[in-house]
Write a protein that holds these residues in place. Structure first.
Motif, mmCIF file in Angstrom:
data_model
loop_
_atom_site.group_PDB
_atom_site.id
_atom_site.type_symbol
_atom_site.label_atom_id
_atom_site.label_comp_id
_atom_site.label_asym_id
_atom_site.label_seq_id
_atom_site.Cartn_x
_atom_site.Cartn_y
_atom_site.Cartn_z
ATOM 1 N N ASP A 60 -10.341 -33.884 -110.673
ATOM 2 C CA ASP A 60 -10.610 -35.080 -109.871
ATOM 3 C C ASP A 60 -9.706 -36.189 -110.384
ATOM 4 O OD1 ASP A 60 -11.764 -37.597 -108.963
ATOM 5 O OD2 ASP A 60 -13.499 -36.421 -108.325
ATOM 6 N N ASP A 61 -8.614 -36.454 -109.672
ATOM 7 C CA ASP A 61 -7.620 -37.426 -110.142
ATOM 8 C C ASP A 61 -8.193 -38.829 -110.261
ATOM 9 O OD1 ASP A 61 -5.734 -35.428 -110.270
ATOM 10 O OD2 ASP A 61 -4.783 -35.926 -108.351
ATOM 11 N N MET B 82 -19.105 -34.701 -108.722
ATOM 12 C CA MET B 82 -19.298 -36.058 -108.216
ATOM 13 C C MET B 82 -20.732 -36.293 -107.755
ATOM 14 S SD MET B 82 -16.597 -37.873 -108.499
ATOM 15 C CE MET B 82 -16.934 -39.208 -107.366
ATOM 16 N N ARG C 286 -18.415 -42.585 -104.507
ATOM 17 C CA ARG C 286 -16.947 -42.577 -104.558
ATOM 18 C C ARG C 286 -16.360 -43.983 -104.462
ATOM 19 N NH1 ARG C 286 -13.898 -38.351 -106.387
ATOM 20 N NH2 ARG C 286 -11.767 -38.534 -105.634
ATOM 21 N N ARG D 93 -15.070 -31.664 -118.587
ATOM 22 C CA ARG D 93 -14.602 -31.292 -117.257
ATOM 23 C C ARG D 93 -15.634 -31.783 -116.251
ATOM 24 N NH1 ARG D 93 -9.543 -30.671 -116.042
ATOM 25 N NH2 ARG D 93 -9.089 -29.147 -114.416
ATOM 26 N N PHE D 94 -15.198 -32.153 -115.067
ATOM 27 C CA PHE D 94 -16.081 -32.780 -114.093
ATOM 28 C C PHE D 94 -16.867 -31.747 -113.291
ATOM 29 C CE2 PHE D 94 -12.436 -35.918 -114.322
ATOM 30 C CZ PHE D 94 -13.081 -36.757 -115.226
ATOM 31 N N THR D 95 -17.515 -30.843 -113.997
ATOM 32 C CA THR D 95 -18.352 -29.829 -113.364
ATOM 33 C C THR D 95 -19.308 -29.264 -114.405
ATOM 34 O OG1 THR D 95 -18.310 -27.818 -112.005
ATOM 35 C CG2 THR D 95 -16.785 -27.906 -113.852
ATOM 36 N N TRP E 219 -21.308 -33.057 -115.631
ATOM 37 C CA TRP E 219 -20.061 -32.664 -116.264
ATOM 38 C C TRP E 219 -20.391 -31.739 -117.439
ATOM 39 C CZ3 TRP E 219 -17.612 -38.230 -117.084
ATOM 40 C CH2 TRP E 219 -17.477 -38.841 -115.828
ATOM 41 N N LEU F 204 -11.392 -39.767 -110.892
ATOM 42 C CA LEU F 204 -12.229 -39.848 -112.093
ATOM 43 C C LEU F 204 -11.369 -39.810 -113.355
ATOM 44 C CD1 LEU F 204 -15.409 -37.685 -111.437
ATOM 45 C CD2 LEU F 204 -15.309 -40.126 -111.955
ATOM 46 N N ASP F 205 -10.329 -38.980 -113.335
ATOM 47 C CA ASP F 205 -9.406 -38.953 -114.475
ATOM 48 C C ASP F 205 -8.837 -40.346 -114.739
ATOM 49 O OD1 ASP F 205 -9.356 -36.433 -115.607
ATOM 50 O OD2 ASP F 205 -7.882 -35.657 -114.209
#
Length: 455
Positions: free
Chosen positions: A403-404, A1, A6, A386-388, A374, A406-407
């Motif tokens: 991350d729900d 993130m 957010r 993937r968020f990393t 990502w 962002l999903d």
């Protein structure tokens, strides 16, 4: 993130959810009228679709789905691999129609000639010489685990944290925050604590695998050759060879589940990377959408099963197998023969893998140009972001990147613009009908989604 506000994500989710509700009154009506369905869906996983209610579809052909409101989608979800051959591939449809119509008989508890053809084809692709059929990979895994315990005389299974092998009870074990084995969060009322039946290690950690095998009670290592349902987590160089060597050294069977990693090529990662499993499991895609699964055994394992059952200490005829009287039915075998023989061919895989490569490079370029932290990983005909960053190297690392919010944003954004992504994660799968234009459209849509996040 990092670098993404957010509150900005929350506002975008509301915008996309409002658009989804406005554009899909028919799907909402189907959902609201489904009062006799548990969770208002035919199968509980369908509740995972974002937006408050799932799409209700009217037609699906190739890599296109049309919903009840008349919206058409480029489908990268493809039934979460079940429709890897595309929706209603012609050869499979023709074979199913012949079996239902001219040939007659869907299930008789009698063999057909298709069974041997499919067994021989699975041997050609994956190498194991003896095959039996089920209705899903979950069914195949459940029974193969029991066979592993039978032939080794050992009680436990070794799996990897956040692995996925369907709803097999023994596989819902993870390494908890304290570093100790624990039942996976959300595990639904297991009959027994799975930590009593199963040992667990992190993916890509051979030292941890050996520590667990050293107890001497592991019947089989059950592994996908790459983790898939927690993002795609690839094996590091030497890891899979290390599993084979350790299994042999400790008298444990190596059981490879290629239900998802079949995307790697016509023979999955087993053929591509020269794996040597004792037991092999596959399902979903091989039936072209008709419920299908199979497990394969080496000659040595098959002979050991036969010797034990011949001695009368186990019954694999009357009480054996999972899938019941419908397993190995004529309809499923006709579908498998057509799908493997005419649809998911070497040429089809070359096309699919090439497109997945283009998809991956486009997404990676957008991430690099925008600086969004990502990562994206490709496994043959499938790819997943993937968020990393960097990409996770274990199931635990990948789970921590979930991350729900962002999903929900990414799925709603793409869905509202005519693209279906796999609802359980951010996987995109190519089928024989996927085109370069579909990849370009996804790139355009993905770019806009990321741009809006950073605005």
């Amino acid at each position: 993130m990092t670098g993404i506000d957010r509150s900005r994500v929350e506002a975008l989710v509301k915008r996309e959810r409002d658009r989804y509700h406005a554009d899909h009154p028919g799907s909402r009506r189907v959902h609201e009228q489904a009062g006799h369905l548990f969770g208002r869906v035919p199968m509980t996983w369908m509740s995972k679709w974002v937006g408050g209610f799932p799409l209700a579809y009217a037609t699906a052909h190739g890599n296109r789905v049309t919903d009840v409101d008349g919206h058409e989608y480029v489908d990268f979800a493809l039934g979460d691999t079940g429709a890897m051959a595309g929706h209603s591939p012609r050869a499979t449809v023709a074979a199913v129609q012949r079996r239902i119509g001219v040939d007659g008989g869907i299930t008789t508890m009698l063999p057909t000639e298709d069974a041997e053809w499919v067994g021989a084809e699975l041997t050609r692709r994956f190498g194991l010489p003896r095959w039996s059929f089920t209705l899903s990979a979950t069914d195949a895994n459940r029974w193969a685990v029991r066979l592993a315990r039978l032939v080794t005389g050992k009680p436990k299974l070794l799996v990897f944290s956040y692995c996925y092998h369907g709803s097999v009870d023994e596989t819902f074990v993870v390494i908890g925050p304290d570093g100790l084995p624990a039942s996976r969060p959300g595990n639904v009322a297991p009959a027994v604590d799975p930590t009593t039946t199963t040992r667990v290690a992190e993916w890509n950690d051979l030292a941890a695998v050996e520590r667990e095998l050293a107890h001497g009670d592991v019947a089989a290592i059950l592994a996908e050759p790459a983790l898939t349902n927690i993002g795609i987590v690839l094996p590091e160089p030497g890891f899979l060879d290390g599993l084979r060597e350790l299994a042999t050294r400790y008298g444990t069977l190596l059981m490879i589940d290629e239900t998802h990693t079949f995307s790697a090529g016509p023979g999955g990662m087993t053929a591509r990377d020269g794996l040597r499993p004792d037991v092999f499991v596959i399902g979903k895609a091989i039936g072209g959408g008709i419920p299908s699964g199979a497990y394969g055994l080496t000659e040595e394992v098959a002979d050991r099963v036969h010797r034990i059952t011949a001695a009368g200490s186990a019954d694999i005829v009357d009480v054996g197998g999972v899938g019941g009287t419908l397993a190995g039915n004529a309809l499923s075998l006709a579908a498998m023969r057509a799908t493997l023989g005419e649809v998911l061919t070497d040429g089809a895989f070359a096309h699919m893998i090439s497109l997945a490569g283009a998809y991956t490079e486009d997404v990676r370029r957008v991430l690099d140009e925008t600086g969004v932290p990502w990562s994206i990983t490709q496994l043959g005909a499938r790819a997943e972001y993937r968020f990393t960053r960097p990409a996770p190297r274990s199931g635990g690392e990948s789970a921590a990147a979930a991350d729900d919010l962002l999903d929900e944003y990414m799925h709603l954004f793409t869905l509202n613009r005519g693209i279906l992504m796999t609802p359980f994660h951010n996987m995109a799968l190519m089928c024989p009908d996927t085109s370069p234009a579909d990849i370009s459209y996804h790139t355009e849509t993905f770019t806009q989604a990321v741009t809006d996040l950073l605005a």
